[in-house]
Design an enzyme around this catalytic site. Structure first.
Site, PDB file in Angstrom:
ATOM      1  N   ALA A  61       5.601   1.612 -58.199  1.00 15.50           N
ATOM      2  CA  ALA A  61       6.623   1.384 -57.171  1.00 15.50           C
ATOM      3  C   ALA A  61       5.972   1.093 -55.828  1.00 15.50           C
ATOM      4  CB  ALA A  61       7.491   2.629 -57.043  1.00 15.50           C
ATOM      5  N   ILE A  62       6.522   0.114 -55.070  1.00 13.37           N
ATOM      6  CA  ILE A  62       6.075  -0.073 -53.686  1.00 13.37           C
ATOM      7  C   ILE A  62       7.058   0.680 -52.794  1.00 13.37           C
ATOM      8  CG2 ILE A  62       5.525  -1.721 -51.872  1.00 13.37           C
ATOM      9  CD1 ILE A  62       5.108  -3.811 -54.005  1.00 13.37           C
ATOM     10  N   ASP A 108       8.434  -5.616 -46.902  1.00 17.85           N
ATOM     11  CA  ASP A 108       7.974  -6.642 -47.830  1.00 17.85           C
ATOM     12  C   ASP A 108       7.864  -7.927 -47.050  1.00 17.85           C
ATOM     13  OD1 ASP A 108       7.989  -5.437 -50.528  1.00 17.85           O
ATOM     14  OD2 ASP A 108      10.088  -5.068 -50.053  1.00 17.85           O
TER      15      ASP A 108
END
Lengths: 500, 500
Positions: free
Chosen positions: A206-207, A266
């Site tokens: 997971a980011i 992001d």
């Protein structure tokens, strides 16, 4: 500089600082004084031929004796240094790549050569978190031109390892996140490899989400395989589902992702480079990209998704990947579980054809598997989804999944968290809207993905008619602290689910 | 959360990490385990009513015993905690200001309220360096609109202390850096206060240059005065030349500047906010801004300087400052010394009317002092520079300077560095160009401003006819390591001076 005077004896203090290397030296150390070092200076440390760059922490106590030096755990590993070894330090020579970062900060476009220099220094561990953050920020949002994204992708490929599977079609898939649950990958790999295609799947952790495919798979099997082990698994089963970082497929991306996670941002360019560099590094040449679109998904509009699709296709062309990008519904979670173990449970229910298996997860997986089958020459357009359904419902996909898990190191059933807390409807009505981001946040606050069993069981998708007091979702947590903290956040929020 | 279970005994390990707060906890600590903390998690630490946010470093050794916790030196100071005190820790509640930073990263414009929230959290020490770097990067270059710069300036003023001198004209000056040497401020303050105007000058230390006015003044007197001491000095002498940070005039700026220094970048918005917030905080209302323009100065073109001038005037208007911005020649250093002690020597030579005093430094100081005198009602336009010359050449300015130094804590003569190395002309000809940036870099590598006596003595300004072998400039350093390192850089560079 006199090499002799800069030598110090390494003592391990066991301080873990994550990816950023730190070095610890006494304030009254002769090297600090003669070299003019002060706290947070970046200095270079040598152990024989090996060298790293680290942030200096100055020690004003007796945890180090005169003549001693210490390093953070990441630096000890990178430098391969042992207790009592003599190591030396020196000033850091100016890195030319930092001036490229500054140029990018001021809005200039980077050349392919400049991008390569930046990524090379990042992979070498020479960037402090301050510079990683600046580079990521300067590239964030729409900060990169298409040629810069191509350069970044190529630089990430060039600085990592690359698997070659010989000639022939190697397939892969990727979903541009933002949708909780939606853990289709293990099902898709099982169907596609049961069909006979080669699908060596490397996934990230997971980011900014409560789980990545690697986190979820780790509940059921080993995912940190060496390159040799991956090749062996794929040779035997035609596919794998492993963690990309361990395979060093894109070490630059792995470093950048840690800081992106801290910033919780992001960027389109980083996203494309991250996804496509890993595909090429993993040796695939035919790839399906799934972009879910929804008000609270990562991509909020079909226009934005189409822009991303076009940019990805351009980069794919430039680096020789055959890409098919499909845009899917991202208005709510797919499947019931959100968090590694809960998602693993859903995957198994679908593969085992259990009657209570989440049908939305099943259908999404069949759609994607169908598209992948159609990338091969042997399946005609339109036939893919039905062939996928046969492979799943006949149990062939489940047997393949178990075989892959066995080959990766054995299978374990998912477990349940220590604490559960049911969230109930405050009124009766129909569920009309789901805030993916808030649900994801709750799952993260509950401990996902660090605690595998933490997360949410989401029971009432859009369209469900609920009674007052009916359970909407269940929070799973491993500690009371986390559960309480999650409920505190829950109580401060409105419209996680909209009921009308 | 159970407050009881999160209590730990503070042990000082004496680790200095500069401005960023760090906390050290054992990996097997019950709090780490029960709260799900891992390395680089940001957590909140409480000592009674006080609290700070810090980066967690996880300890895997015996430097801490079970039940113990440690903090970096900055955190110990901020939390005012003593050895053996019981302190408690908790999860960090999501900071809404971080979402404003993300919004800025994605290119949105921040409202005045959002900017205020960011700056308030920064001043409270709640931002990690990763977030400070992201905020600075997102605001860098032309990243801010004029209203954002106004908001930033107002937020910096609001979060700091503010000195009020009563009614009347309070003057100040500021030079938008980039030019080595050019240490006019101490001369200007001496002239202007000798005339009778009130000039309470707070200066910064070097950000990316070999010296700031505070660094240079510190060679000759005490600059880290308390607010009470500043008020006393100004009450007695009409002026002072002190370091702004100690006076907590713009604590936000002081934190941001440290990260800007690490990144080696400036941003127009931060620059304006930094300069003007400190002017208002120091209580001034009439200000001269000097912008040197040159190929290798901070401002490279008259157009860029004019843009900055217009932006500064807009912000000045918005916050009620009377500004006069003048644009000066920035093609080469002003004065001979570059570095704190060498600049101090030049200042004294001008004030003492010594025959060898650098005339360019004298004339630049007279120009600026003249402009300031003309801001007062009693001096007519055009008369300022001659009145300044009289005050300087009569020795009145020198006596005032010595009186100010005495009031600030006493005067010391500048000293000379241990090592000198002469750089000689490789050919005969006329000096036609000077690279300010490379000269500044050499002075910095030689140890300035950390080592007060390090730097450069620049002997051959543009237009000087030199013989082959004639000394162009002299590098001063306090350690052989730094001298050698400086020469290594010197040897790798071309066209530091151009001789034709």
């Amino acid at each position: 500089m006199n090499g002799q005077i800069n030598k110090l004896i390494f003592k391990n203090l066991g301080i873990h600082t994550q990816n950023e290397h730190h070095v610890y030296m006494r304030e009254d150390c002769h090297v600090c004084i003669s070299e003019g070092f002060e706290a947070l200076t970046r200095i270079r440390i040598f152990n024989g031929e090996k060298s790293i760059v680290a942030n200096l922490n100055v020690i004003r106590s007796e945890i180090l004796q005169p003549g001693e030096i210490s390093l953070s755990i990441s630096a000890v590993t990178a430098l391969e240094v042992k207790e009592g070894t003599t190591i030396s330090v020196s000033h850091l020579h100016p890195m030319s790549s930092l001036s490229h970062v500054r140029s990018k900060i001021y809005g200039n476009t980077l050349s392919s050569k400049e991008m390569k220099e930046i990524i090379t220094d990042i992979v070498h561990g020479d960037y402090s978190n301050v510079f990683l953050s600046a580079f990521i920020t300067a590239c964030a949002g729409k900060g990169m031109e298409i040629n810069e994204i191509i350069s970044l992708t190529e630089a990430m490929i060039a600085t990592g390892q690359r698997i070659r599977w010989g000639s022939g079609i190697i397939v892969d898939k990727h979903c541009i996140g933002g949708l909780p649950g939606n853990r289709t990958t293990p099902i898709v790999v099982s169907i596609v490899t049961a069909f006979g295609l080669i699908m060596p799947k490397t996934s990230s952790r997971a980011i900014t989400s409560p789980a990545g495919t690697a986190d979820t798979m780790e509940v059921m099997t080993k995912v940190n395989l060496s390159m040799e082990e991956i090749i062996k698994v794929v040779g035997k089963e035609g596919g794998c589902i492993v963690w990309g970082e361990i395979a060093k497929l894109s070490p630059a991306d792995d470093i950048l992702i840690k800081v992106e996670k801290a910033l919780d941002i992001d960027s389109e360019g980083q996203l494309i480079a991250s996804v496509l560099s890993k595909k090429v590094a993993a040796g695939s040449n035919h790839v399906i990209i799934d972009i879910p679109v929804g008000e609270t998904a990562k991509l909020r509009s079909t226009d934005a998704a189409n822009e991303l699709k076009i940019a990805m296709e351009k980069v794919g062309d430039a680096i020789g990947l055959k890409l098919k990008v499909i845009i899917t519904d991202g208005s709510q979670p797919v499947g019931r579980g959100i968090g590694p173990a809960l998602e693993a449970r859903d995957i198994l229910a679908v593969l085992r054809n259990e009657s209570h298996a989440p049908q939305d997860l099943k259908e999404r997986a069949l759609l994607l598997a169908g598209e992948i089958l159609e990338l091969s020459d042997s399946v005609q357009t339109g036939d893919g989804i039905n062939m996928s359904r046969d492979l799943l419902e006949s149990g062939k996909a489940y047997r393949k999944f178990m075989a892959i898990c066995k080959a990766q190191g054995g299978f374990s059933e998912p477990e349940l968290a220590r604490y559960q807390h049911e969230i109930k409807a405050e009124r009766a009505g129909s569920v009309t809207k789901v805030d993916n981001r808030k649900l994801a946040k709750i799952a993260k606050l509950a401990g996902a993905p660090e605690n595998k069993t933490s997360g949410i069981d989401f029971l009432t998708p859009i369209g469900t008619m609920v009674e007052k007091g009916q359970t909407l979702y269940v929070i799973h947590a491993e500690s009371e602290g986390e559960l309480n903290y999650t409920l505190e956040y829950y109580n401060s929020q409105k419209n996680i689910l909209t009921i009308q």
